[in-house]
Design a protein around this motif. Structure first.
Motif, PDB file in Angstrom:
ATOM      1  N   ILE A   1       0.835  -1.109   0.190  1.00  0.00           N
ATOM      2  CA  ILE A   1      -0.124  -0.055  -0.029  1.00  0.00           C
ATOM      3  C   ILE A   1       0.867   1.203  -0.020  1.00  0.00           C
ATOM      4  N   THR A   2       1.977   1.237   0.766  1.00  0.00           N
ATOM      5  CA  THR A   2       2.913   2.379   0.890  1.00  0.00           C
ATOM      6  C   THR A   2       3.385   2.751  -1.004  1.00  0.00           C
ATOM      7  N   LEU A   3       3.922   1.499  -1.239  1.00  0.00           N
ATOM      8  CA  LEU A   3       4.522   1.671  -2.734  1.00  0.00           C
ATOM      9  C   LEU A   3       3.359   2.165  -3.693  1.00  0.00           C
ATOM     10  N   PHE A   4       2.012   1.848  -3.531  1.00  0.00           N
ATOM     11  CA  PHE A   4       0.986   2.259  -4.335  1.00  0.00           C
ATOM     12  C   PHE A   4       0.714   3.725  -4.081  1.00  0.00           C
TER      13      PHE A   4
ATOM     14  N   THR B   1       1.543   6.684  -6.910  1.00  0.00           N
ATOM     15  CA  THR B   1       0.011   7.415  -7.624  1.00  0.00           C
ATOM     16  C   THR B   1       0.114   8.614  -6.961  1.00  0.00           C
ATOM     17  N   VAL B   2       1.158   9.397  -6.863  1.00  0.00           N
ATOM     18  CA  VAL B   2       1.186  10.894  -6.237  1.00  0.00           C
ATOM     19  C   VAL B   2       0.323  11.703  -7.098  1.00  0.00           C
ATOM     20  N   ASP B   3       0.553  11.929  -8.312  1.00  0.00           N
ATOM     21  CA  ASP B   3      -0.247  12.979  -9.254  1.00  0.00           C
ATOM     22  C   ASP B   3      -1.570  12.379  -9.812  1.00  0.00           C
ATOM     23  N   SER B   4      -2.152  11.304  -9.026  1.00  0.00           N
ATOM     24  CA  SER B   4      -3.448  10.831  -9.534  1.00  0.00           C
ATOM     25  C   SER B   4      -4.690  11.652  -9.074  1.00  0.00           C
ATOM     26  N   GLY B   5      -5.769  11.691  -9.887  1.00  0.00           N
ATOM     27  CA  GLY B   5      -7.048  12.065  -9.446  1.00  0.00           C
ATOM     28  C   GLY B   5      -7.926  11.322  -8.339  1.00  0.00           C
ATOM     29  N   ILE B   6      -7.298  10.311  -8.016  1.00  0.00           N
ATOM     30  CA  ILE B   6      -8.090   9.495  -6.901  1.00  0.00           C
ATOM     31  C   ILE B   6      -7.972   9.858  -5.699  1.00  0.00           C
ATOM     32  N   TYR B   7      -7.345  10.984  -5.391  1.00  0.00           N
ATOM     33  CA  TYR B   7      -7.385  11.559  -4.094  1.00  0.00           C
ATOM     34  C   TYR B   7      -8.013  12.737  -3.800  1.00  0.00           C
ATOM     35  N   GLN B   8      -9.184  12.902  -4.703  1.00  0.00           N
ATOM     36  CA  GLN B   8      -9.859  14.091  -4.744  1.00  0.00           C
ATOM     37  C   GLN B   8     -10.944  13.772  -3.462  1.00  0.00           C
ATOM     38  N   LYS B   9     -11.302  12.951  -3.269  1.00  0.00           N
ATOM     39  CA  LYS B   9     -12.416  12.661  -2.146  1.00  0.00           C
ATOM     40  C   LYS B   9     -11.767  12.648  -0.891  1.00  0.00           C
ATOM     41  N   SER B  10     -10.475  12.526  -0.839  1.00  0.00           N
ATOM     42  CA  SER B  10      -9.919  12.669   0.583  1.00  0.00           C
ATOM     43  C   SER B  10      -9.109  14.078   0.637  1.00  0.00           C
ATOM     44  N   LEU B  11      -9.565  15.019   0.112  1.00  0.00           N
ATOM     45  CA  LEU B  11      -9.071  16.250  -0.066  1.00  0.00           C
ATOM     46  C   LEU B  11      -7.769  16.521  -0.485  1.00  0.00           C
ATOM     47  N   GLY B  12      -7.183  15.483  -1.438  1.00  0.00           N
ATOM     48  CA  GLY B  12      -6.023  15.587  -1.757  1.00  0.00           C
ATOM     49  C   GLY B  12      -4.899  15.024  -0.899  1.00  0.00           C
ATOM     50  N   ILE B  13      -5.418  14.514  -0.010  1.00  0.00           N
ATOM     51  CA  ILE B  13      -4.325  13.728   0.833  1.00  0.00           C
ATOM     52  C   ILE B  13      -3.928  12.471   0.513  1.00  0.00           C
ATOM     53  N   ASN B  14      -2.719  11.931   0.303  1.00  0.00           N
ATOM     54  CA  ASN B  14      -2.517  10.546  -0.077  1.00  0.00           C
ATOM     55  C   ASN B  14      -2.922   9.570   1.013  1.00  0.00           C
TER      56      ASN B  14
END
Length: 71
Positions: free
Chosen positions: A19-22, A26-39
């Motif tokens: 999970i850490t490697l994932f 995926t730092v510049d991905s749009g999947i973190y919009q739901k978590s306010l941009g927090i990875n």
């Protein structure tokens, strides 16, 4: 007899690394919009890795034989 902390520690350590490697790749991905941009993957991966390593450490610490013979 197998100590339950060993498989639990291995499982959490492996999942924590994955999970850490994932999260790192995926730092510049749009999947973190739901978590306010927090990875969240990086933080949860590190927490899981720390828990897994702690379980392995506790299992290893318990298995060391002690010599309490008063002879």
């Amino acid at each position: 007899m197998v100590d339950i902390r060993i498989p639990i520690g291995l499982m959490f350590s492996i999942f924590g690394v994955l999970i850490t490697l994932f999260g790192l790749f995926t730092v510049d991905s749009g999947i973190y919009q739901k978590s306010l941009g927090i990875n969240v993957n990086i933080f949860m991966g590190l927490i899981m890795l720390a828990f897994g390593l702690a379980m392995l450490w506790f299992a290893r610490r318990k298995r060391k034989p002690t010599n309490n013979n008063p002879i």
